[in-house]
Enzyme design. Structure first.
Site, PDB file in Angstrom:
ATOM      1  N   GLU A 152      28.386  32.608  47.922  1.00 46.09           N
ATOM      2  CA  GLU A 152      26.998  33.073  47.819  1.00 46.09           C
ATOM      3  C   GLU A 152      26.866  33.870  46.535  1.00 46.09           C
ATOM      4  OE1 GLU A 152      24.579  31.917  49.573  1.00 46.09           O
ATOM      5  OE2 GLU A 152      26.093  30.709  50.572  1.00 46.09           O
ATOM      6  N   CYS A 208      20.955  41.217  45.883  1.00 45.93           N
ATOM      7  CA  CYS A 208      20.812  39.835  45.412  1.00 45.93           C
ATOM      8  C   CYS A 208      19.403  39.341  45.689  1.00 45.93           C
ATOM      9  CB  CYS A 208      21.835  38.946  46.092  1.00 45.93           C
ATOM     10  SG  CYS A 208      21.772  39.109  47.865  1.00 45.93           S
TER      11      CYS A 208
HETATM   12  P1  NAP Z   1      31.282  39.939  40.872  1.00 37.84           P
HETATM   13  O1  NAP Z   1      31.548  40.651  39.614  1.00 37.84           O
HETATM   14  O2  NAP Z   1      31.182  38.464  40.850  1.00 37.84           O
HETATM   15  O3  NAP Z   1      32.415  40.402  41.910  1.00 37.84           O
HETATM   16  C1  NAP Z   1      32.439  39.977  43.254  1.00 37.84           C
HETATM   17  C2  NAP Z   1      33.865  40.017  43.759  1.00 37.84           C
HETATM   18  O4  NAP Z   1      34.632  39.054  43.041  1.00 37.84           O
HETATM   19  C3  NAP Z   1      34.560  41.359  43.534  1.00 37.84           C
HETATM   20  O5  NAP Z   1      35.402  41.624  44.630  1.00 37.84           O
HETATM   21  C4  NAP Z   1      35.363  41.092  42.283  1.00 37.84           C
HETATM   22  O6  NAP Z   1      36.495  41.938  42.148  1.00 37.84           O
HETATM   23  C5  NAP Z   1      35.802  39.667  42.534  1.00 37.84           C
HETATM   24  N1  NAP Z   1      36.276  38.945  41.359  1.00 37.84           N
HETATM   25  C6  NAP Z   1      36.068  39.225  40.041  1.00 37.84           C
HETATM   26  N2  NAP Z   1      36.680  38.290  39.276  1.00 37.84           N
HETATM   27  C7  NAP Z   1      37.283  37.410  40.109  1.00 37.84           C
HETATM   28  C8  NAP Z   1      38.040  36.227  39.933  1.00 37.84           C
HETATM   29  N3  NAP Z   1      38.340  35.728  38.729  1.00 37.84           N
HETATM   30  N4  NAP Z   1      38.490  35.576  41.028  1.00 37.84           N
HETATM   31  C9  NAP Z   1      38.205  36.025  42.264  1.00 37.84           C
HETATM   32  N5  NAP Z   1      37.493  37.151  42.493  1.00 37.84           N
HETATM   33  C10 NAP Z   1      37.029  37.834  41.438  1.00 37.84           C
HETATM   34  O7  NAP Z   1      29.916  40.459  41.551  1.00 37.84           O
HETATM   35  P2  NAP Z   1      29.486  41.959  41.847  1.00 37.84           P
HETATM   36  O8  NAP Z   1      29.132  42.629  40.571  1.00 37.84           O
HETATM   37  O9  NAP Z   1      30.481  42.617  42.737  1.00 37.84           O
HETATM   38  O10 NAP Z   1      28.178  41.748  42.734  1.00 37.84           O
HETATM   39  C11 NAP Z   1      26.929  41.494  42.192  1.00 37.84           C
HETATM   40  C12 NAP Z   1      26.590  40.012  42.256  1.00 37.84           C
HETATM   41  O11 NAP Z   1      26.706  39.568  43.589  1.00 37.84           O
HETATM   42  C13 NAP Z   1      25.171  39.701  41.850  1.00 37.84           C
HETATM   43  O12 NAP Z   1      25.150  38.533  41.074  1.00 37.84           O
HETATM   44  C14 NAP Z   1      24.456  39.479  43.164  1.00 37.84           C
HETATM   45  O13 NAP Z   1      23.310  38.671  43.100  1.00 37.84           O
HETATM   46  C15 NAP Z   1      25.546  38.827  43.960  1.00 37.84           C
HETATM   47  N6  NAP Z   1      25.310  38.941  45.400  1.00 37.84           N
HETATM   48  C16 NAP Z   1      24.918  37.829  46.073  1.00 37.84           C
HETATM   49  C17 NAP Z   1      24.651  37.901  47.438  1.00 37.84           C
HETATM   50  C18 NAP Z   1      24.207  36.685  48.197  1.00 37.84           C
HETATM   51  O14 NAP Z   1      24.234  36.719  49.424  1.00 37.84           O
HETATM   52  N7  NAP Z   1      23.825  35.622  47.528  1.00 37.84           N
HETATM   53  C19 NAP Z   1      24.792  39.127  48.097  1.00 37.84           C
HETATM   54  C20 NAP Z   1      25.211  40.244  47.371  1.00 37.84           C
HETATM   55  C21 NAP Z   1      25.469  40.144  46.021  1.00 37.84           C
HETATM   56  P3  NAP Z   1      36.449  43.241  41.189  1.00 37.84           P
HETATM   57  O15 NAP Z   1      35.436  44.140  41.771  1.00 37.84           O
HETATM   58  O16 NAP Z   1      37.824  43.755  41.248  1.00 37.84           O
HETATM   59  O17 NAP Z   1      36.051  42.724  39.822  1.00 37.84           O
END
Ligand code: NAP
Length: 516
Positions: free
Chosen positions: A286, A320
């Site tokens: 997601e 999001c």
């Molecule tokens: P993110 O930077 O993509 O990080 C999400 C998770 O992925 C974190 O645990 C992060 O770890 C991990 N991660 C980073 N690089 C990775 C890799 N190469 N392989 C596997 N995992 C990795 O997103 P965020 O800043 O936490 O959250 C914001 C985003 O989430 C926004 O785009 C928002 O729209 C989206 N979101 C979507 C929903 C939905 O239901 N569609 C709900 C909530 C949020 P680290 O923290 O250690 O980097």
């Protein structure tokens, strides 16, 4: 037998007793800073030489937690523990697994003020946003417990002469759960317990900005009686261990919520077969959004303005589902801008420990800088109506910002910013507004304000988003009522909190025995 699911009611903080309870919890947890967060593997707390810190975004000098950091070695250890536990947990009856979740829901309810307090400090949530997050986590526990029992009773076959056919839903295996920081309790809990209740075992890698909150779920599940090795907690940098976790040949399912960039990378890596891998990995991803509220002239403009502002600036626009575009038909455009600006100017920004502040900080410095750079872009692409700069304080505070006259196709119209920045766009009429709303690569949430039944029907047919709302805000999906997940680049449309969700964590085994 369990009673019917109902959403967890929110604590009313205008009641003095509730207010005092939240203040006391904030006091109490502040004594635990800088909290040491261990890894939790195979039922044991494990420390590591390498550590990372999480900070209070409302007060950047305050360390909230130091978390022990998993490297590849710890991922391997956790994988072994999860594989071992899977051989027992997979055979535990669905009802027994569901009861662990029900116990956990009650423990979380009991610890609600404390969990809220960690979110207020580690994630910069206002009291009410933290309360909504914790309540949603309770909902996921209660809802998926009941859902597991329902799934276990589904008769997915028709009778066949002289045979006894069955269709059984069985777990997949070890699940990598990778949540974001923005719903650090609700989303983390929902994804984790969906995997567990369906009989899988879990490697949970929390977001690096909110590890202490993630660890609360580990404590709660332990107290609820979850056997060792079913839930393994491996905080660490996604950039460092994420690929390893995804590519691991024993990872069976990846359940991710986060940005489009990371989600697409996971999908790509998971599609490649690693040596020793004997299955096709399943990915639930997601991702981001560019969510929109469309306003027609045949509506209550005050209600529309109130809900645009609430959807755009609740939790600093870091949902999001947050409204980042308001598309307004030209006949009411000027009136709506005045209303939106007036409401935005009234919003208070400051440390979230103080419940009088409607908005808190954004999550970290990188995020603040990114949003400020979009503010500069906005100054070129449109006209600033409100905000447009940092707000005072020793945290990552930004004023709620509104730009008007953003053109379709502009960066503020197309790109996810993930902060308190609203782009207002003029449309010639309702049909064009829907067309502009559909013109991004995303498709997560959307909302339409109109009283006209034909236009409502048009929106229901043509507004292409996973979660569409009519005459209400585009945030605040409730478990059960609003299954959540997006179209297009917003993700795999998994519909968390819905009746299809648990099916994604299982595979169906068809069995038929000859009886005559
Ligand atoms: P993110 O930077 O993509 O990080 C999400 C998770 O992925 C974190 O645990 C992060 O770890 C991990 N991660 C980073 N690089 C990775 C890799 N190469 N392989 C596997 N995992 C990795 O997103 P965020 O800043 O936490 O959250 C914001 C985003 O989430 C926004 O785009 C928002 O729209 C989206 N979101 C979507 C929903 C939905 O239901 N569609 C709900 C909530 C949020 P680290 O923290 O250690 O980097």
């Amino acid at each position: 037998m369990l009673g019917q699911f109902v959403n967890e009611p929110y604590t009313d903080f205008s009641v003095p007793e509730n207010r005092r309870a939240q203040e006391a919890a904030l006091q109490e947890i502040s004594k635990k800073f800088d909290r040491q967060v261990p890894l939790f593997i195979g039922g044991k707390e494990i420390t590591s030489e390498r550590k990372l810190k999480s900070f209070n975004p409302s007060n950047k000098d305050q360390i909230v937690s130091t978390f022990h950091r998993a490297g590849k070695k710890e991922v391997d250890l956790a994988m072994e523990a999860a594989l071992r536990a899977f051989e027992k947990w997979r055979w535990v009856a669905p009802k027994e697994r569901a009861l662990v979740l029900m116990r956990a829901a009650n423990i979380l309810r009991r610890r609600k003020m404390e969990v809220n307090a960690w979110m207020i400090t580690e994630a910069g949530k206002s009291w009410i946003e933290a309360e909504a997050d914790t309540s949603e986590a309770v909902d996921f526990l209660e809802f998926y417990a009941r859902e597991m029992i329902r799934w276990s009773e589904i008769k997915g076959v028709t009778p066949f002469p002289r045979e006894y056919p069955e269709l059984n839903y069985i777990p997949l295996g070890v699940t990598a759960v990778i949540p974001p920081w923005n719903f650090p309790m609700a989303i983390l809990t929902g994804m984790t317990v969906a995997a567990i209740v369906t009989g899988n075992t879990v490697l949970l890698k929390p977001a690096s900005d909110s590890p202490a909150i993630g660890y609360l779920l580990v404590e709660i599940m332990r107290e609820a009686g979850l056997p060792d090795g079913v839930l393994n907690f491996i905080p660490g940098s996604g950039g460092e261990i994420g690929d390893y976790l995804v590519e691991h040949p024993k990872t069976r399912l990846i359940c991710f919520t986060g940005s489009k960039e990371v989600g697409l990378r996971i999908i790509e890596l998971a599609a490649k077969t690693s040596p020793g891998q004997i299955w096709v990995k399943r990915v639930i991803a997601e991702m981001g959004g560019k969510d929109t509220i469309v306003v027609d002239h045949e509506t209550d403009l005050d209600d529309a303005a109130r809900n645009i502002v609430a959807s755009a600036f609740g939790y600093q626009g870091q949902k999001c589902s947050a409204c980042s575009r308001a598309i307004i038909v030209q006949s009411v455009y000027e009136k709506m801008i005045k209303k939106i600006a007036a409401l935005t100017e009234q919003l208070t920004v400051g440390p979230t420990e103080n419940p009088e502040n409607y908005m808190g900080p954004v999550i970290n410095q990188a995020s603040q800088e990114k949003i400020l750079s979009y503010i500069e872009i906005g100054k070129k692409e449109g006209k600033l109506v409100s905000g447009g700069e940092k707000a005072p304080g020793n945290g990552y505070f930004l004023k709620p910002t509104v730009f008007r006259d953003i053109q379709p196709g502009a960066r503020l119209d197309q790109e996810e910013i993930f902060g308190p920045l609203l782009a207002v766009i003029k449309a010639k009429d309702f049909d064009q507004a829907i067309q502009i709303a559909n013109s991004t690569e995303y498709g997560l949430t959307g909302s339409v304000y109109t009283r006209n039944r034909y236009k409502i029907e048009t929106a229901k047919k043509l507004f292409y988003v996973g979660n569409l709302y009519i005459n209400r805000k585009c945030t605040g999906a409730m478990v059960g009522a609003h299954p959540f997940g997006g179209f297009n680049m917003s993700g795999t449309d998994s519909k968390a909190g819905g009746m299809d969700y648990l099916g994604l964590f299982m595979q169906a085994k068809s069995i038929s025995e000859k009886i005559g």
